[in-house]
Design an enzyme around this catalytic site. Structure first.
Site, short mmCIF file in Angstrom:
data_model
loop_
_atom_site.label_atom_id
_atom_site.label_comp_id
_atom_site.label_asym_id
_atom_site.label_seq_id
_atom_site.Cartn_x
_atom_site.Cartn_y
_atom_site.Cartn_z
N ASP A 262 41.40 29.44 -87.05
CA ASP A 262 42.42 30.02 -86.18
C ASP A 262 43.81 29.74 -86.76
O ASP A 262 44.00 28.78 -87.52
CB ASP A 262 42.34 29.40 -84.78
CG ASP A 262 41.02 29.72 -84.10
OD1 ASP A 262 40.40 30.74 -84.45
OD2 ASP A 262 40.64 28.95 -83.21
N1 URA Z 1 36.46 26.68 -84.01
C1 URA Z 1 37.61 27.04 -83.40
O1 URA Z 1 37.68 27.09 -82.19
N2 URA Z 1 38.66 27.35 -84.18
C2 URA Z 1 38.63 27.28 -85.53
O2 URA Z 1 39.65 27.54 -86.17
C3 URA Z 1 37.44 26.89 -86.15
C4 URA Z 1 36.36 26.60 -85.36
#
Ligand code: URA
Length: 231
Positions: free
Chosen positions: A103
């Protein structure tokens, strides 16, 4: 292989552009400027210099990046710069892409490559490559939450509960959570389903590779042969 073809294969532009680089005296091999774009070099193991910077020849590019927050793992980012903007232009020209996505606000270990098979192997749920996340939770993590994460939590739009492969408490609000799939916002959704909330998320390992302590946020480096062998 001819020097101009070596440069082209490593992302330094068209053959014509690479020929120009050589003819302008910007390319050296073993410290000596090479003026002939057609000079032959065995590419394997070759390190050349462009404008004084070392470039090891790599048939395929395999890198690790310590992803900072505020960057998207997309080649067409919507709201923030792409992680690809943190790489030098020749790597971007080589079509290097992130192996899976983190993310925008997640930090830590991100692998990048131009090897499609490598990407597939690492992200396919069939191969169960472990990804370890350091989760800083908003509230103290209790034993019940850890037990729920290990037993499996029900996420909306998933047919079955999803369990972490491992979950270790590091401090009151910090856990290390190991997953072998990579579903959308998986860590955040699992932690929420267990009754807490992710405040900060950092990936610290992918398979046998750990995020090195000496790789600052925003910096990248090549994977070495031993690291690749172990993947
Ligand atoms: N899980 C999440 O919620 N975000 C990420 O960036 C990676 C795994």
């Amino acid at each position: 292989m001819q020097l101009e073809r070596i440069l082209q294969s490593q992302g330094f532009g068209s053959r014509k552009a690479c020929r120009g680089l050589v003819r302008h005296g910007r390319v050296a091999v073993a410290g000596a400027t090479v003026a002939d774009p057609f000079a032959e070099f065995p590419p394997d193991g070759l390190t050349f210099q462009v404008d004084g910077s070392d470039w090891p020849y790599r048939e395929k590019a395999y890198l690790m990046l310590n992803k900072p927050a505020g960057h998207e793992c997309s080649r067409a980012p919507k709201h923030h710069p792409s992680v690809l903007s943190l790489l030098p232009e020749p790597l971007r020209n080589r079509d290097v892409q992130p192996v899976g996505r983190l993310d925008e606000d997640t930090t830590g270990l991100l692998l990048l490559t131009d090897d499609g098979q490598f990407i597939h192997r690492l992200i396919s749920p069939r191969h169960k490559v472990a990804k370890v996340y350091e989760v800083t939770a908003k509230h103290p993590v209790d034993d019940g939450q850890i037990a729920a994460l290990l037993a499996g939590v029900q996420l909306h739009d998933e047919p079955e509960p999803i369990a972490a492969a491992a979950c270790e408490q590091v401090s009151e609000r910090v856990i290390h959570l190991t997953l072998t799939e990579g579903k959308y916002h998986q860590v955040k959704r699992m932690v929420a389903a267990a009754g807490n909330r992710v405040e900060a998320l950092k990936r610290i390992a992918v398979g046998p590779l750990r995020l090195p302590d000496d790789l600052p946020e925003g910096a990248w480096r090549w994977l070495d042969a031993a690291e690749l062998e172990g993947m």
